[in-house]
Design an enzyme around this catalytic site. Structure first.
Site, mmCIF file in Angstrom:
data_model
loop_
_atom_site.group_PDB
_atom_site.id
_atom_site.type_symbol
_atom_site.label_atom_id
_atom_site.label_comp_id
_atom_site.label_asym_id
_atom_site.label_seq_id
_atom_site.Cartn_x
_atom_site.Cartn_y
_atom_site.Cartn_z
ATOM 1 N N GLU A 119 0.848 -0.819 -0.053
ATOM 2 C CA GLU A 119 0.068 -0.256 0.099
ATOM 3 C C GLU A 119 0.433 1.320 -0.132
ATOM 4 O O GLU A 119 0.582 1.926 -0.452
ATOM 5 C CB GLU A 119 -0.775 -0.303 1.060
ATOM 6 C CG GLU A 119 -1.857 -1.146 1.056
ATOM 7 C CD GLU A 119 -3.151 -0.342 -0.190
ATOM 8 O OE1 GLU A 119 -3.288 0.377 -0.001
ATOM 9 O OE2 GLU A 119 -3.474 -1.503 -0.487
ATOM 10 N N SER A 131 -50.314 -27.479 36.529
ATOM 11 C CA SER A 131 -50.112 -28.316 38.340
ATOM 12 C C SER A 131 -48.536 -27.813 38.715
ATOM 13 O O SER A 131 -47.954 -28.135 39.965
ATOM 14 C CB SER A 131 -49.865 -29.502 37.786
ATOM 15 O OG SER A 131 -51.204 -29.914 37.793
#
Length: 799
Positions: A177, A455
């Site tokens: 780069e 229950s």
């Protein structure tokens, strides 16, 4: 003369214009300089809060099996290797496991990178050797990253410091780069000229931007392609180079550059990109992998390895060649690295969350305690209670269990939904949460599914009876028809699930078989108010109706609410707040919050021990007994099924010694599905529990509890094992019967012999007197019953 004056005037105007332009440029530069310095020296990035699972603790005798530890290492991205010389590697040699850990900063303590040598036996870690000393004897692996809480622009990054970045990453980046990075002052005129020539002659398109300009473009500017933006980019690059060192610029670049996209989330910086593409930290990548990341700068989408693998490989090889040309690789290194495959993982392992149902619990807790901006940009680290192995196994078992149920009834159950949650009883830590049978949509049924529980509330009725001192588990309970007039004048007539009546039954059987009529009769005896009060004491803060059907679970609760209720039973009478977070640490390592244990007593130890027995009877002989077809009876599990009217909801809540789990199944539209707690939720619950390393339920027996054989017909007579219908149950000492059943009379020798044919049993004044008679007659009993066994404390085992 006029001509000279004219020239002078023009020169003056040009001078004024020059000074004005110079002043304007100076003012503009000052403004740009302020922008550069404010951002570079302030909070450079909005760092999302990162959420971690619990760290795995390794110590001698830790109950961790070698295969489970290896699975955890794989989840963390560790690689199997022969030499384990690099962090993030492990090696298996016979019965030993060598791990080169990565180390981790927990905020309040730093776990160093080191090598562990572990040996295992059949149940645990038998030996631990480490290369770094530990004052606690405990080594923590780094916790698994499970997600983040992201800012609105949906950027993510893992910050890296330059000193921790491999030199080969920097070499690859600069060779590709900006080869003059360490020579120029922010702008490279040679690079601009080279790019212009290449582009003008039809060569490969090149950019003339330096790394500093690229940083400025990403850091400060918009992506528009105009002369003004390009001029600003150059000026700001010069200012950045004027104020900051090359090392500072390079470190900022490595953390800022965009290297990909994961759905709506951008992948910024090399730290996160290494995890995204390779599932490993940056420093653990090989040179070829590092070169690939450097090559991504010019086009993360173009060189996407999953969409364009050939282009990605070609780009990586260009970067490796650049490193060779620049002398950063030898020919031998180049040939080795270029021969490697691309090596990316099968699919990205980063995203909004690995376990979205659990992450939703975390987010809801955090948003009650922190500002949204603190969560999305302050870099907080949230350490949770999630156990990734338990979570993965719970998800698999839950979804497979539901799938099997759907296959049995494909038409009626095709839209079957559900939820499951697993926690540690002893501290309330949530280990796993599954809020749907399908992908997470935002509706988390662990928290949001408010459904009637049936229950599941019956144990609270029996707890009231036990606390009263008038009942024990052998007490006869009337399971016959009952009609109750409600406050609105209507008559409520409950029925048993099977539609039958069972007459007088021992209380333990009434709970184990989940008889409705006996539960309602017992509930009515103590009243709705007492029942509601007990639920509040146990931490149920839901809206509780004031009509009798509350006894049969006409209360809407979420799976998380049910977990909280049953945790009281699993802990022996203590209420721990359910929690999904252990600690919150800021970006600097400061501890913001540590969630301590705020425990409160909800049931006396003795009554907790008694109710636990009743729930164990559910598993041994009642509606939960099918679980023992797949789970060892040695676990002494406890639990309860729940089914609502017309089988609209199926529940099961139960626990081992170290795990409590709740499962709910139903249809989101609340239509009839035809599954009960036993036929639907229990099989799924059992599948989950099979995947967990369970310990037996083993509550400490309080001093005021004794085990006795009690006549199961009348319920108020001492009995013996050989007597028909005798029940071996725990009792409060002050509730032990004073009378002996005729069948057992010869076991309890008194001063006056007992006629075993006498229908009137002998009477004793108290339990201590019974124990005294037992001790005095031990010799005689041994002669009479050579096969009998008496325990001198007065507690009987075997009768």
């Amino acid at each position: 003369m006029k001509h000279k004056r004219g020239l002078g005037l023009i020169a003056f105007i040009f001078l004024v214009l020059f000074l004005v332009a110079f002043l304007a440029l100076a003012i503009y530069l000052v403004r740009l300089d302020s922008i550069v310095r404010e951002r570079f020296e302030g909070q450079r990035w909005e760092i999302p809060a990162k959420v971690f699972a619990r760290p795995l603790e390794i110590f001698k005798h830790a109950e961790i099996l070698q295969p489970d530890l290896i699975q955890e290492l794989k989840l963390l991205g560790y690689k199997s290797a022969n030499d384990y010389t690099k962090p993030g590697t492990y090696s298996i040699k016979a019965n030993s496991l060598y791990i080169h850990t990565r180390g981790f900063d927990f905020g309040d303590a730093v776990e160093p990178e080191q090598v562990l040598a572990l040996q295992f036996d059949s149940k645990s870690i038998a030996e631990v050797r480490t290369t770094k000393p530990s004052s606690t004897g405990i080594v923590r692996l780094e916790p698994m990253l499970i997600g983040g809480i992201y800012p609105q622009h949906k950027e993510d990054r893992v910050l890296v410091q330059l000193k921790d970045v491999p030199q080969t990453v920097i070499d690859a980046l600069i060779a590709t780069e900006d080869r003059q990075f360490f020579e120029h002052y922010g702008v490279s005129f040679r690079g601009i000229a080279r790019a212009l020539v290449s582009n003008a002659t039809g060569g490969t398109r090149q950019g003339g931007s330096t790394l500093t300009q690229q940083l400025v473009k990403n850091f400060y500017l918009t992506p528009e392609r105009t002369l003004k933006r390009k001029a600003n980019e150059a000026l700001m690059a010069l200012l950045v180079e004027f104020h900051y060192s090359k090392e500072e610029i390079l470190e900022a670049y490595l953390n800022e550059v965009n290297l990909g996209q994961n759905g709506n989330y951008s992948i910024n910086g090399y730290g996160l990109a290494a995890q995204f593409y390779f599932g490993q930290p940056l420093r653990e990548l090989n040179i070829a992998q590092q070169a690939y990341l450097a090559g991504l700068v010019q086009g993360p989408s173009l060189y996407n390895p999953w969409r364009n693998p050939e282009l990605a490989l070609k780009r990586r090889d260009i970067v490796l060649n650049n490193m060779l040309v620049m002398g950063k690789l030898t020919q031998e290194q180049y040939e080795r690295e270029v021969a490697r495959p691309l090596g990316v993982i099968d699919k990205p392992n980063l995203g909004p969350a690995k376990f979205p149902d659990f992450m939703d619990l975390v987010r809801r807790q955090l948003r009650n305690e922190y500002q949204e901006t603190d969560l999305t940009n302050k870099g907080l680290r949230i350490f949770t209670t999630l156990d990734p192995l338990v979570q993965i196994r719970t998800e698999q078992a839950f979804k497979n269990g539901v799938k099997r149920l759907i296959q049995g009834q494909p038409n009626r159950l095709r839209d079957l939904q559900g939820a499951a949650v697993v926690a540690r009883p002893e501290n309330g830590e949530i280990l796993a949460a599954v809020g749907s049978t399908q992908d997470f949509t935002g509706f988390n049924r662990v928290l949001d599914a408010q459904r009637q529980v049936g229950s599941l509330l019956k144990p609270v009725i029996y707890l009231n009876a036990l606390e009263s001192g008038r009942y024990h588990w052998a007490s006869p309970i009337d399971d016959s028809a009952i009609s109750i007039r409600a406050p609105d004048g209507k008559t409520w007539t409950p029925k048993n699930y099977a539609g039958t009546e069972n007459g007088l039954v021992p209380m333990s059987r009434a709970l184990a078989q989940s008889y409705n009529l006996s539960a309602v009769r017992l509930g009515q005896e103590f009243g709705i108010g007492k029942f509601q009060s007990q639920l509040r004491q146990l931490g149920v803060n839901n809206n509780l109706p004031n009509y009798p059907s509350i006894f049969l679970g006409a209360v809407s609760m979420s799976p998380m609410d049910v977990l909280g209720l049953y945790q009281n039973f699993a802990t022996g009478g203590f209420n721990y707040p359910r929690r999904s977070i252990r600690a919150v640490v800021d970006a600097n390592g400061g501890l913001l919050e540590r969630y301590s244990l705020n425990v409160s007593s909800s049931i006396s130890p003795a009554n907790a021990y008694l109710i636990n027995f009743g729930l164990q009877e559910v598993m041994r002989s009642g509606t939960g007994r099918a679980a023992y077809a797949q789970l060892s009876s040695d676990l002494a599990l406890a639990g309860k099924s729940g089914t609502t009217n017309d089988n609209r909801d199926a529940w099961f809540a139960g626990y081992s010694g170290n795990h409590i789990a709740v499962v709910w199944l139903g249809l989101d539209d609340n239509k009839v599905m035809g599954l009960t707690g036993s036929s639907g939720a229990l099989p799924v619950w059992t599948s989950i529990m099979r995947q967990l390393p369970n310990k037996p339920v083993n509550l400490v027996q309080p001093a005021n509890i004794q085990w006795q054989w009690i006549d199961g017909t009348q319920g108020n007579l001492l009995s013996a094992e050989s007597c028909s219908g005798a029940l071996h149950i725990p009792l409060l000492v002050n509730t032990i019967p004073r009378q002996v059943a005729p069948c057992a009379a010869h076991y309890y020798q008194a001063e006056t012999p007992v006629d075993i044919n006498d229908p009137t049993p002998s009477e004793f004044s108290n339990a201590d007197e019974i124990q005294q008679y037992i001790r005095q007659s031990e010799e005689d009993m041994e002669k009479e019953l050579s096969e009998s066994r008496v325990i001198s404390s007065g507690q009987y085992a075997g009768y």
